[in-house]
Structure formats: C-alpha cells, structure tokens
Scaffold this active site. Sequence first.
Site, PDB file in Angstrom:
ATOM      1  N   GLU A   1      56.898  23.622   0.751  1.00 36.67           N
ATOM      2  CA  GLU A   1      57.577  24.499   1.687  1.00 36.67           C
ATOM      3  C   GLU A   1      58.768  25.074   0.911  1.00 36.67           C
ATOM      4  O   GLU A   1      59.561  24.317   0.356  1.00 36.67           O
ATOM      5  CB  GLU A   1      58.065  23.688   2.884  1.00 36.67           C
ATOM      6  CG  GLU A   1      58.555  24.579   3.985  1.00 36.67           C
ATOM      7  CD  GLU A   1      59.119  23.818   5.178  1.00 36.67           C
ATOM      8  OE1 GLU A   1      58.887  22.603   5.299  1.00 36.67           O
ATOM      9  OE2 GLU A   1      59.805  24.471   5.976  1.00 36.67           O
TER      10      GLU A   1
ATOM     11  N   ARG B   1      54.714   8.026  -1.431  1.00 35.68           N
ATOM     12  CA  ARG B   1      55.725   8.858  -2.077  1.00 35.68           C
ATOM     13  C   ARG B   1      56.304   8.158  -3.286  1.00 35.68           C
ATOM     14  O   ARG B   1      56.321   6.931  -3.342  1.00 35.68           O
ATOM     15  CB  ARG B   1      56.918   9.039  -1.131  1.00 35.68           C
ATOM     16  CG  ARG B   1      56.726  10.055  -0.119  1.00 35.68           C
ATOM     17  CD  ARG B   1      57.966  10.181   0.760  1.00 35.68           C
ATOM     18  NE  ARG B   1      57.733  11.349   1.556  1.00 35.68           N
ATOM     19  CZ  ARG B   1      58.316  12.528   1.345  1.00 35.68           C
ATOM     20  NH1 ARG B   1      59.249  12.669   0.454  1.00 35.68           N
ATOM     21  NH2 ARG B   1      57.991  13.576   2.049  1.00 35.68           N
TER      22      ARG B   1
ATOM     23  N   LYS C   1      64.858  16.844   0.874  1.00 33.29           N
ATOM     24  CA  LYS C   1      65.345  18.192   0.550  1.00 33.29           C
ATOM     25  C   LYS C   1      66.519  18.589   1.436  1.00 33.29           C
ATOM     26  O   LYS C   1      67.423  19.294   0.997  1.00 33.29           O
ATOM     27  CB  LYS C   1      64.218  19.215   0.718  1.00 33.29           C
ATOM     28  CG  LYS C   1      63.340  19.320  -0.507  1.00 33.29           C
ATOM     29  CD  LYS C   1      62.483  20.569  -0.456  1.00 33.29           C
ATOM     30  CE  LYS C   1      61.238  20.305   0.333  1.00 33.29           C
ATOM     31  NZ  LYS C   1      60.264  21.398   0.275  1.00 33.29           N
TER      32      LYS C   1
HETATM   33  P1  ATP Z   1      61.170  16.858   2.976  1.00 36.83           P
HETATM   34  O1  ATP Z   1      62.050  16.276   1.924  1.00 36.83           O
HETATM   35  O2  ATP Z   1      61.890  17.824   3.842  1.00 36.83           O
HETATM   36  O3  ATP Z   1      60.326  15.856   3.705  1.00 36.83           O
HETATM   37  P2  ATP Z   1      59.008  17.470   1.257  1.00 36.83           P
HETATM   38  O4  ATP Z   1      59.663  16.953   0.041  1.00 36.83           O
HETATM   39  O5  ATP Z   1      57.906  16.717   1.885  1.00 36.83           O
HETATM   40  O6  ATP Z   1      60.106  17.800   2.308  1.00 36.83           O
HETATM   41  P3  ATP Z   1      57.202  19.703   0.800  1.00 36.83           P
HETATM   42  O7  ATP Z   1      57.569  21.025   0.280  1.00 36.83           O
HETATM   43  O8  ATP Z   1      56.486  19.626   2.084  1.00 36.83           O
HETATM   44  O9  ATP Z   1      58.558  18.946   0.916  1.00 36.83           O
HETATM   45  O10 ATP Z   1      56.416  18.898  -0.309  1.00 36.83           O
HETATM   46  C1  ATP Z   1      55.304  19.434  -0.980  1.00 36.83           C
HETATM   47  C2  ATP Z   1      54.359  18.335  -1.356  1.00 36.83           C
HETATM   48  O11 ATP Z   1      55.012  17.362  -2.170  1.00 36.83           O
HETATM   49  C3  ATP Z   1      53.829  17.624  -0.143  1.00 36.83           C
HETATM   50  O12 ATP Z   1      52.416  17.522  -0.266  1.00 36.83           O
HETATM   51  C4  ATP Z   1      54.470  16.278  -0.187  1.00 36.83           C
HETATM   52  O13 ATP Z   1      53.610  15.311   0.316  1.00 36.83           O
HETATM   53  C5  ATP Z   1      54.769  16.074  -1.674  1.00 36.83           C
HETATM   54  N1  ATP Z   1      55.956  15.240  -1.865  1.00 36.83           N
HETATM   55  C6  ATP Z   1      57.188  15.440  -1.346  1.00 36.83           C
HETATM   56  N2  ATP Z   1      58.019  14.436  -1.691  1.00 36.83           N
HETATM   57  C7  ATP Z   1      57.320  13.585  -2.456  1.00 36.83           C
HETATM   58  C8  ATP Z   1      57.615  12.334  -3.106  1.00 36.83           C
HETATM   59  N3  ATP Z   1      58.820  11.786  -3.042  1.00 36.83           N
HETATM   60  N4  ATP Z   1      56.625  11.731  -3.805  1.00 36.83           N
HETATM   61  C9  ATP Z   1      55.413  12.279  -3.876  1.00 36.83           C
HETATM   62  N5  ATP Z   1      55.065  13.442  -3.292  1.00 36.83           N
HETATM   63  C10 ATP Z   1      55.995  14.090  -2.573  1.00 36.83           C
HETATM   64 MG    MG Z   2      57.252  17.649   3.793  1.00 41.25          MG
END
Ligand code: ATP
Ligand code: MG
Length: 555
Positions: free
Chosen positions: A31, A256, A266
């Site tokens: 996003e 994660r 974020k």
């Molecule tokens: P927020 O921090 O607001 O929850 P987000 O980090 O999930 O947002 P996205 O842009 O939706 O933000 O993430 C893109 C992709 O990266 C998604 O498929 C998410 O599952 C993956 N992702 C995000 N954070 C992690 C993490 N810490 N480890 C592994 N994958 C991640």
């Molecule tokens: Mg997300």
Amino acid sequence: MDERKDFIREAVDDDLKSGRYKKVHTRFPPEPNGYLHIGHAKAINIDFGIASEYGGKTNLRFDDTNPLKEEQEYIDAIKKDVRWLGFDWEDREFYASDYFHQLYDWAVQLIRGGKAYVDDLTADQIREYRGTLTEPGKESPFRNRSVEENLDLFGRMKKGEFPDGSRVLRAKIDMASGNINLRDPVMYRILHADHPRTGSEWCIYPTYDWAHGQSDSIEGITHSLCTLEFEDHRPLYNWYVEQLGIHHPRQIEFARLNLTYTMMSKRRLLELVTTGAVSGWDDPRMPTLSGMRRRGYSPKAIIAFANQLGVGKAESVADFEYLEYFQREDLNKRAPRAMAVLKPLKVVIENFPENQVDELDCVNNPEDSSAGTRKVPFSRVIYIEQDDFREDPPKQFFRLAPGREVRLRYAYFIKCTDVIKDASGSVVELRCTYDPATRGGDSPDGRKVKATLHWVSAAHAIPAEIRLYNHLFTKVDPGDVDTGKDWKSNINPNSIELLTGAMLEPSLKNAEAGLTYQFERQGYFCKDPDTTSEKLVFNRTVTLKDTWAKIEKKL
Ligand code: ATP
Ligand code: MG
C-alpha cells in the site's frame, strides 16, 4: 534449491502436481502509504524468490485504495527499493486503481445477485452491530432492501449525491459468523477525495478487502503470499471470488519479520518522521530500506539474512545482531579498507625529518588480493586515536603508553617519549620517536610489539563528521510501554552520536557514494548524502565487534 522445503514451496509443489495451477505467478502488493522496511524485504524475497525458482513471474501491485494516505512519493520510493533489492517486475507494474471500474461492475453483480446492500448505519453503529468475538452481530435494518433500491442507491453513491460517511455498500454474508470478517464487511465507502491516479473520477472507494483478492484474481495470481494477519480474511477473499465465479488464487500466510529494538508499523514510522524524531524516512536509524541503504547496508546482506531466517508460521523476533552479522560477512569480503581517526590525538615524531613525506603501501583489502594497494602519506605529525593511548595503562592495555613501543599500521614502530597536557591536565599531544628500520611494520632485529594502531598524517588529513548510530529504541520490544506512557517514550535519546573532529586518510576525500568502507579497527562506514564540498560526512554502518558471535557461543 534446498532439499527440505518450507511449507509455501511444498504447497506450490502440490498445486503444480495436482494441476490446480500450471505455472506460478505471485505479486508483491504494497500500500503506497509509507516507505518499505526490512519486513517488506522478507515478503519481497518470498514473492519474487519463489516465483523465480519455479520459472514464474511476479507483479508489483500498488494497493492504492485509500487516497487519503497514499502519495506518489511513496510509489517512487517503493519502486526504487524493490529494484535496489535486486528484483525486477519487468512491465508488470499494476495498481488496484486500474481495476476500479471492474470492481464497481462486480459490486453491481453482487447487488443483482442479492449478495450486497447499501447500508445507512453510521460507522459507529456498524461497529456496534458487528458484535464481538464471543457474541454474534445484529443485522442492519437496511439489510433487506430490494435489489432495485440497492442498485439505485449505489449508483447515486457513485454519482456523488451523498456526503462522506453517510452510506456504505456491504457484502451480505452472515452477521452470526464466527469469523468477524464475514459479518457483512464493507465493500465501498463514500469519500470525496482526489486519488493520486484517478483524480476526481471517483467519490466512492473500494475497501482493501474488497479490492485485494479481486486484484489478485484479475492478474491471474496463482499464489497470494502474505503475512499471518490476513489468515482470517482468507475466507472472505474466497467468498468473493466464488460468488463472482472468477479465477481463484490460493492465499498462503507466513509469519512477519520482527526485529529486536525495531518498530515496523508504517503508521508509527510515519509518526517518527512527522514529529521530527528522525530526519526523514531515509534516516540511517530507520528500519526502512532507504534508511538502511543510506547507512551503508547492502541488499545482499539483507537477502542473506531473510533467507537464513526462512519462512515459518510461528511469530518470532530476530536479533538485530543477527542482521549485523550478515552485514559484516558481506562487507568483510568486499569493503575497501582505509584509515580514519575518529577522536584524534596529535603525535609528533621528533626524529622524523620536517617536511619529509613517506608514501607507504597499504593493502586495500586483505580478503581480496585483486583489490591491490594504495599509497598513504606519512609525516612528522600524525593523529592516532585518543583511546589508543593511556598514560597509566591497566594490565590488559597493550596499546601506546609512556615509554612503550607500538606499531603504526603499514608504517613504523614508534615509542612514546613524552606526554603534553593542557592546563586542565588533559593529554593534548604525545612526543614519540620512530625506528626507520621498521618501515612497513617489521623490525629487522625481530623485536616484538603488542599492538598495531591506525593513524593519519596531520598535514594530509581530511576532516570529517562521523555519525555513529545506536538502536532507535531503548527496549528490545519498543512496543513494551510503561503504564501511563506512550511508545515514543522508548525512543533512545542517544541513538546518534556525532563526532565532528574526525581525521581521514586523504584517499577518502574521493570516497564513492554508496560504497561502504572499512575504517581499520573501527567498523564499516559510508559517505552520507549530507556531504558537501566543505564538509565530508560518514555514517557508521556497523561496528567490527561481532556481538552476534558472542551471543551464538552462549546459545
Ligand atoms: P502496516 O504496517 O500498516 O500494517 P504493512 O507493512 O502490512 O502495513 P503493506 O503495504 O500492506 O504494509 O505490506 C505489503 C506486503 O508486505 C504485505 O503482503 C505484507 O504482508 C508484507 N509485510 C508487511 N510487513 C511485513 C513484515 N514485517 N514481515 C514480512 N512481511 C511483511
Ligand atoms: Mg498491511
């Protein structure tokens, strides 16, 4: 490929064997509401890595359904970071907003089939009616509107006849479902806001949950790989594609990446930026890929780290030191060596002729003979590290002290003959003698010294500012907040230490941007973009000390 496969690769194998899919096509779906962080690097490595292992493809898709939080700056930064990690989406750069028309048509299709309705409840009421984990929800009084009325209202929502928040479109599933995501989730909300890509064309926007699965379907994604928080959304994504009768991707969730001393939400990273707790998204203390790049981290080390952690279903927290271990592994092999004195102490070599300059051969990288050597000037006045001298040395201190002889790296043996202090008693200068016969660092008479110090010739030294970084948070888990306090109270007030009087060997004047050097005995450093023609600025990427090795020994 490894013999023992993780559960995602096993699932992909099964799907190819059973014929459920004939190829592998994944996507990375950020996003664009912030910069990518190292957690995203894990996801990117899984998405692109698995597809390429199976000869498949990966799309980059921006899930841009919330115009209030999304910006072009983030889109550009995300593309730069994915490329930096070494992955290529070729011509497959997509946007959920490309599908707004299709999504609208599908919403109409669900309304026609009696599977969606316009609800006039307020956001608060919807929340109230939703129920809890232990109690079923209540049906909205608007749930049984006729198809005709729903079509009319939805069309008028799109035309802009209603104010923000006055109505939503909801899927008609099951208000008593054990899975809250299935209790008539919202599909569209009214938002009179311009979108970075579609401008003022729309005043209703799909929710992430309505857009995400269908976007995967439209793109022919076979495996939608995502993090565990989406596990409970999977039944909803399945419901949508089944109701619509469209291509059905398989979603597989993994844990994660979490890191000690590191915050990865974020929303909170944005708060660090907007409140000025850091200098920007690319502040070298940030866990963002742009911050890590600026600090001197390499994509190779980040990928090696991610690969070593592997893919699992269990939530865990990786040690920050483990990441540093991979960074050192990579840099030790390829970083050019240089000498830099971070906290200088002046040394006058009394028997070294005035105005004489000795050009000494220094090895560029002992790990890589092809890196060759360079000349470094040596002269009568040099700087050594303040920490390399003790007037009254403790037992284990083998470096310079009054009357003691040490080696200067690639240069000569020197012996301290006198200590000069200022009025307050601080040591400001040392007087030494050198032995010309030890040129290059060895004494012909076989005399031994116990320490080798780095140095810089004062007349040739380049002044620089050095920025040393520590963890941005004081707690292993920055989310562990004392009662009555907020997570920002865990910000480390000493996360940056500025050394403004460092002295560098002259070759570093032309240090390459983006190249990380090893400053001998000090650590790895790279030139910061704050460097101007007047002022050189270096960031410490990582120290030489391998705290991970110590931790590992204790394990
Ligand atoms: P927020 O921090 O607001 O929850 P987000 O980090 O999930 O947002 P996205 O842009 O939706 O933000 O993430 C893109 C992709 O990266 C998604 O498929 C998410 O599952 C993956 N992702 C995000 N954070 C992690 C993490 N810490 N480890 C592994 N994958 C991640
Ligand atoms: Mg997300």
